[in-house]
Scaffold this motif. Structure first.
Motif, mmCIF file in Angstrom:
data_model
loop_
_atom_site.group_PDB
_atom_site.id
_atom_site.type_symbol
_atom_site.label_atom_id
_atom_site.label_comp_id
_atom_site.label_asym_id
_atom_site.label_seq_id
_atom_site.Cartn_x
_atom_site.Cartn_y
_atom_site.Cartn_z
ATOM 1 N N TRP A 128 -31.234 47.080 23.232
ATOM 2 C CA TRP A 128 -30.698 48.431 23.443
ATOM 3 C C TRP A 128 -29.442 48.657 22.612
ATOM 4 C CZ3 TRP A 128 -34.052 51.681 25.306
ATOM 5 C CH2 TRP A 128 -33.640 52.966 25.662
ATOM 6 N N ASN A 129 -29.325 47.950 21.482
ATOM 7 C CA ASN A 129 -28.220 48.206 20.570
ATOM 8 C C ASN A 129 -28.493 49.475 19.781
ATOM 9 O OD1 ASN A 129 -26.485 46.100 21.113
ATOM 10 N ND2 ASN A 129 -27.646 44.683 19.815
ATOM 11 N N PHE A 130 -27.394 50.098 19.339
ATOM 12 C CA PHE A 130 -27.557 51.306 18.532
ATOM 13 C C PHE A 130 -27.866 50.943 17.082
ATOM 14 C CE2 PHE A 130 -25.502 53.909 15.323
ATOM 15 C CZ PHE A 130 -26.226 55.071 15.474
ATOM 16 N N PHE A 131 -28.832 51.662 16.502
ATOM 17 C CA PHE A 131 -29.121 51.537 15.076
ATOM 18 C C PHE A 131 -29.221 52.930 14.484
ATOM 19 C CE2 PHE A 131 -30.633 47.617 16.867
ATOM 20 C CZ PHE A 131 -30.201 46.667 15.957
ATOM 21 N N GLY A 132 -28.539 53.168 13.374
ATOM 22 C CA GLY A 132 -28.617 54.466 12.717
ATOM 23 C C GLY A 132 -30.030 54.718 12.233
ATOM 24 N N PRO A 133 -30.348 55.982 11.919
ATOM 25 C CA PRO A 133 -31.726 56.296 11.520
ATOM 26 C C PRO A 133 -32.177 55.557 10.271
ATOM 27 C CG PRO A 133 -30.264 58.189 11.236
ATOM 28 C CD PRO A 133 -29.509 57.166 11.994
ATOM 29 N N PHE A 134 -31.252 55.125 9.425
ATOM 30 C CA PHE A 134 -31.668 54.447 8.197
ATOM 31 C C PHE A 134 -31.368 52.947 8.237
ATOM 32 C CE2 PHE A 134 -30.297 58.801 6.916
ATOM 33 C CZ PHE A 134 -31.579 59.317 6.854
ATOM 34 N N GLU A 135 -31.121 52.421 9.423
ATOM 35 C CA GLU A 135 -30.838 50.995 9.533
ATOM 36 C C GLU A 135 -32.084 50.238 9.968
ATOM 37 O OE1 GLU A 135 -26.916 49.497 11.282
ATOM 38 O OE2 GLU A 135 -26.932 51.597 11.838
ATOM 39 N N THR A 136 -32.146 48.958 9.600
ATOM 40 C CA THR A 136 -33.240 48.104 10.075
ATOM 41 C C THR A 136 -32.914 47.643 11.484
ATOM 42 O OG1 THR A 136 -32.961 47.171 7.897
ATOM 43 C CG2 THR A 136 -34.767 46.301 9.229
ATOM 44 N N TRP A 137 -33.945 47.565 12.323
ATOM 45 C CA TRP A 137 -33.715 47.063 13.675
ATOM 46 C C TRP A 137 -33.584 45.555 13.611
ATOM 47 C CZ3 TRP A 137 -36.954 49.989 17.904
ATOM 48 C CH2 TRP A 137 -36.546 51.325 17.920
ATOM 49 N N ASP A 138 -32.359 45.068 13.620
ATOM 50 C CA ASP A 138 -32.112 43.646 13.504
ATOM 51 C C ASP A 138 -31.961 43.054 14.902
ATOM 52 O OD1 ASP A 138 -31.153 41.151 13.154
ATOM 53 O OD2 ASP A 138 -29.237 41.767 12.273
ATOM 54 N N PRO A 139 -32.888 42.183 15.321
ATOM 55 C CA PRO A 139 -32.818 41.661 16.694
ATOM 56 C C PRO A 139 -31.620 40.757 16.924
ATOM 57 C CG PRO A 139 -34.611 40.627 15.469
ATOM 58 C CD PRO A 139 -34.054 41.693 14.588
ATOM 59 N N HIS A 140 -30.949 40.337 15.844
ATOM 60 C CA HIS A 140 -29.831 39.419 16.034
ATOM 61 C C HIS A 140 -28.493 40.131 16.045
ATOM 62 C CE1 HIS A 140 -32.748 36.337 15.670
ATOM 63 N NE2 HIS A 140 -33.120 36.774 14.492
ATOM 64 N N LYS A 141 -28.522 41.457 15.931
ATOM 65 C CA LYS A 141 -27.249 42.176 15.972
ATOM 66 C C LYS A 141 -26.567 41.936 17.315
ATOM 67 C CE LYS A 141 -25.360 46.863 15.879
ATOM 68 N NZ LYS A 141 -25.559 48.254 15.534
ATOM 69 N N VAL A 142 -25.325 41.540 17.261
ATOM 70 C CA VAL A 142 -24.590 41.332 18.515
ATOM 71 C C VAL A 142 -23.494 42.370 18.605
ATOM 72 C CG1 VAL A 142 -24.371 39.215 19.836
ATOM 73 C CG2 VAL A 142 -24.195 39.146 17.341
ATOM 74 N N GLU A 143 -23.338 42.923 19.774
ATOM 75 C CA GLU A 143 -22.227 43.833 19.963
ATOM 76 C C GLU A 143 -21.290 43.221 20.978
ATOM 77 O OE1 GLU A 143 -23.336 47.900 20.682
ATOM 78 O OE2 GLU A 143 -23.898 48.099 18.572
ATOM 79 N N ALA A 144 -20.016 43.207 20.619
ATOM 80 C CA ALA A 144 -19.046 42.597 21.522
ATOM 81 C C ALA A 144 -19.022 43.377 22.825
ATOM 82 C CB ALA A 144 -17.674 42.603 20.871
ATOM 83 N N LEU A 145 -19.051 42.638 23.925
ATOM 84 C CA LEU A 145 -18.941 43.288 25.225
ATOM 85 C C LEU A 145 -17.474 43.306 25.598
ATOM 86 C CD1 LEU A 145 -21.887 41.609 27.120
ATOM 87 C CD2 LEU A 145 -21.756 43.946 26.268
ATOM 88 N N LYS A 146 -16.878 44.480 25.520
ATOM 89 C CA LYS A 146 -15.442 44.508 25.775
ATOM 90 C C LYS A 146 -15.114 45.537 26.840
ATOM 91 C CE LYS A 146 -15.490 47.374 21.859
ATOM 92 N NZ LYS A 146 -15.611 47.859 20.679
ATOM 93 N N ASN A 147 -16.108 45.879 27.670
ATOM 94 C CA ASN A 147 -15.848 46.895 28.679
ATOM 95 C C ASN A 147 -15.084 46.312 29.860
ATOM 96 O OD1 ASN A 147 -17.273 48.597 27.090
ATOM 97 N ND2 ASN A 147 -19.201 48.246 28.155
ATOM 98 N N VAL A 148 -14.171 47.093 30.361
ATOM 99 C CA VAL A 148 -13.352 46.615 31.483
ATOM 100 C C VAL A 148 -13.364 47.633 32.614
ATOM 101 C CG1 VAL A 148 -11.793 45.109 30.240
ATOM 102 C CG2 VAL A 148 -11.362 47.545 30.282
#
Ligand code: HEM
Ligand code: HEM
Lengths: 279, 375
Positions: free
Chosen positions: B245-265
């Motif tokens: 459920w990571n965000f990918f722009g319309p012209f980006e490849t869906w990379d399964p290894h993309k990591v997004e830092a979890l920094k929510n508090v």
């Protein structure tokens, strides 16, 4: 020779004469209780004596007929529902809702069944129907047609929309492929979080008698929905019965109410004669 | 070209996309005369998304997502919603002008009031509609085969796992709210809220004809819900959310290894760690129930007060301090006013939580994992 030809021609007659003869047969007369709808009397009779057309009034205000006013979206939704019923019944001949047969039946349907387009027709009509129902709601809102006296019909409409979504959700599982199984898994996982009634919902621990929890993975909302702890054969059967019998049953009752109320509430909405806006 | 694509990729990120749609909606209604009466502007607005789709399909990454058979109807829906919103606005502007000049609205012109026979006029219109829809459906079914993936396999979870497309708005909301809210409470509220509309909206005007000026706030609110919170989120969930459920722009490849830092508090983290610089109150694990409850309450009280204040104190406060709401209160009566403000405030939670997430990474206002209750 030409005399003979003429006589033959008279004997055989022209298509319009055949049609005239046809309308004089007892069978035709028993079917249609009116003459050709070319004058006011027969145009009224056409609608009055036909069970399908009598959904409509005899006459209505011109504005209510305009496509630019209703966008035809209610009517198209209805037509799509009819198409879905027809294609759905045809699909039922081929499709067996068991884990063993469902997927191979899909392959057969697409490759060897003689009505090879039925699955496509059913699926795309289902998607389209959701869109047209939403647009219908948008137009009803933007013309203020939910205002008195049509409040209740709006409520019926909202229920119809919910049922349309449930139709599509239950149908989505039936092809029994990865797409189907996981879409329904994601959707039904939500039921696990129902407050008080799902194992992972807030307050589920409160639902206990002494130390015995009432809400477990084997007794919560999700279990009720899926007839099991995960999307399995129980869920497939349950969704199939709901899809082909349960939901259509309720849908048709509500749809009849919807149409009946459109008429009883004074037909398609309009600014009203003598109102401030008619001046 | 690459820079343009990069800019577009960025602009489609949730925070910008939702903001841009809101601004667009506002401008659309604000400059409604230009938008509907200036042919050049009108056609450009209607044609822009078509051109965007057409040009974008040249991009391989865009094409991969666009060509999925189940995604085709969504592209169609976007265009239809835009077109019909525009059409309704066009008729509304015309009617608003007529009302201002003291003329009857278009729907009330004498020839429109005239009664016509159903046969043949309406029956033929219906027949033509029916034929067109049948043709569309047949062609669509021939051109695009229904998708059928691998056989169902409970051992193999696809990534991303997505709900059916019409529920993707709700799945997108899962980013901001826990499942009990996004999956259960919010859908229930949407249905109840929709059913309540006719009983809450007491404005007698605008019944049976298109208008904007006679029902500004009703229309803007509904369109905010429908276009921003429903359609836009569906589009976002369908085209722009990839693995995990990571965000990918319309012209980006869906990379399964993309990591997004979890920094929510959480709000309580902000309060105790950041503002007071002290540990959160905690009851000893063997303490009795009352002590535990008290500790939880002390830990979460800022959020609890905020939420209670939002739902309970704000409606009366609005009556006292705002002339607009006071008038509304008097016109609507107590019950109706309370129900309406409750539903409106619930809807207002979406933008509030979204903005809080985008700006200060807020995770929960109230977080009581002990009871699985996160808000
Ligand atoms: C009484 C009417 C209906 C009957 C008897 C019926 C029957 C069926 C059957 C037997 C299937 C399984 C075959 C298959 O998956 O292709 C199916 C699938 C499906 N149905 Fe229905 N259906 C009806 C109405 C509807 C309606 C109103 C909707 C949506 C609004 C709908 C949506 C779907 C969907 C999305 C599928 C999955 C299609 C696929 O991928 O193959 N159905 N239906
Ligand atoms: C399966 C779904 C539905 C079907 C087949 C359906 C069908 C229809 C039809 C054929 C009409 C006649 C006028 C027109 O076509 O616009 C109508 C009117 C109406 N519908 Fe629906 N409808 C559905 C769902 C809804 C929904 C979701 C709503 C609202 C939330 C709604 C509210 C109304 C109202 C208030 C009217 C009266 C409008 C007027 O008098 O102008 N319906 N419906």
């Amino acid at each position: 020779m030409s005399g003979f030809g003429q006589r033959l021609k008279d004997k055989i007659g022209s298509p319009s004469q055949w049609f005239g003869d046809l309308t004089r047969t007892p069978v035709w007369k028993s079917l249609f209780r009116h003459k050709l709808p070319t004058d006011p009397k027969n145009r009224a009779l056409v609608v009055l004596t036909n069970v399908f057309l009598h959904l409509h009034p005899l006459r209505m205000r011109k504005q209510g007929m305009r496509i630019s006013y209703t966008w035809c979206m209610g009517g198209i939704s209805f037509f799509l529902f009819l198409s879905l019923t027809v294609t759905g019944i045809l699909l039922m001949f081929y499709y067996r809702p068991t884990a063993q047969h469902a997927y191979p039946d899909m392959l057969d349907l697409m490759e060897s069944a003689s009505l090879g387009l039925m699955r496509e027709m059913h699926r795309w009509a289902a998607h389209l129907m959701i869109i047209t129902v939403w647009l219908h709601m948008l137009r009803v809102f933007l013309t203020g047609s939910y205002k008195p006296p049509r409040e209740f019909n709006w409520v019926v409409g909202v229920l119809l929309m919910v049922l349309t979504l449930l139709f599509s959700f239950t149908g989505y599982l039936l092809p029994w492929d990865q797409l189907a199984m996981w879409a329904v898994t994601v959707g039904s996982n939500m039921a696990r979080a129902t407050p008080l009634m799902g194992v992972e919902g807030p307050g589920a621990q409160l639902m206990a008698i002494g130390d015995v929890p009432l809400i477990t993975a084997g007794s919560d909302m999700r279990f009720v929905l899926l007839a099991g702890r995960f999307v399995g054969e129980g869920a497939l059967l349950r969704f199939y019965v709901l899809h082909c019998l349960g939901i259509p049953f309720i849908f048709v009752i509500l749809l009849s109410t919807h149409f009946w109320r459109v008429r009883r509430d004074g037909g398609i909405s309009g600014p009203g004669k003598g109102g401030r806006l008619a001046l | 070209m690459e820079t343009i694509k990069h800019v577009i990729n960025t602009l489609f990120a949730p925070q910008y996309l939702v903001t841009l749609v809101i601004i667009g909606l506002f401008l659309f209604y604000r400059y409604r005369r230009v938008v509907t009466q200036n042919k050049l502007v009108a056609y450009s607005i209607l044609a822009a998304p078509v051109v965007f789709f057409a040009v974008s399909t040249l991009d391989p990454n865009f094409w991969v997502q666009f060509k999925r058979p189940d995604n085709v109807p969504i592209a169609g829906m976007m265009l239809l919603v835009l077109f019909f919103t525009w059409l309704a606005l066009k008729k509304a502007v015309q009617n608003d002008d007529r009302i201002r000049d003291g003329r009857p609205v278009a729907e009330a012109e004498p020839e429109e009031e005239e009664k016509v026979f159903i046969w043949p006029d309406l029956v033929y219109t219906e027949l033509i509609c029916l034929l067109l829809v049948s043709i569309l459906l047949t062609v669509w079914s021939i051109v695009i085969p229904a998708p059928l993936e691998e056989p169902a396999n409970p051992q193999l979870t696809p990534n991303p796992s997505k709900a059916p497309w019409y529920f993707l708005g709700l799945q997108e909301i899962l980013v901001y709210f826990d499942p009990w809210l996004a999956g259960v409470v919010i859908p229930t509220f949407i249905v109840i809220g929709l059913m309540a509309i006719p009983y809450i909206d007491t404005n007698p005007k605008g019944n049976g004809y298109y208008t904007f000026e006679e029902r500004r706030s009703e229309i803007l609110l509904f369109q905010f819900g429908f276009i921003v919170l429903w359609v836009t989120l569906i589009v976002l969930g369908t085209f722009l959310r990839g693995p995990n459920w990571n965000f990918f722009g319309p012209f980006e490849t869906w990379d399964p290894h993309k990591v997004e830092a979890l920094k929510n508090v959480n709000l309580s983290d902000y309060y105790y760690y950041w503002l007071l610089d002290q540990p959160k109150p905690e009851a000893p694990p063997d303490a009795d129930v009352i002590t535990q409850l008290w500790a939880i309450f002390r830990r979460e009280f800022v959020g609890i007060f905020l939420v209670l204040g939002y739902f309970l104190a704000l409606p009366p406060a609005l009556v006292i301090f705002s002339k607009f709401f006071r008038k509304m209160f008097i016109k609507m009566g107590f019950m109706r006013y309370m129900v309406m403000t409750f539903l409106l405030l619930s809807m207002g939670l979406f933008p509030i939580k979204m903005i809080a997430r985008w700006t200060v990474n807020l995770k929960y206002f109230i977080s009581i994992p002990e009871w699985l209750l996160n808000f």
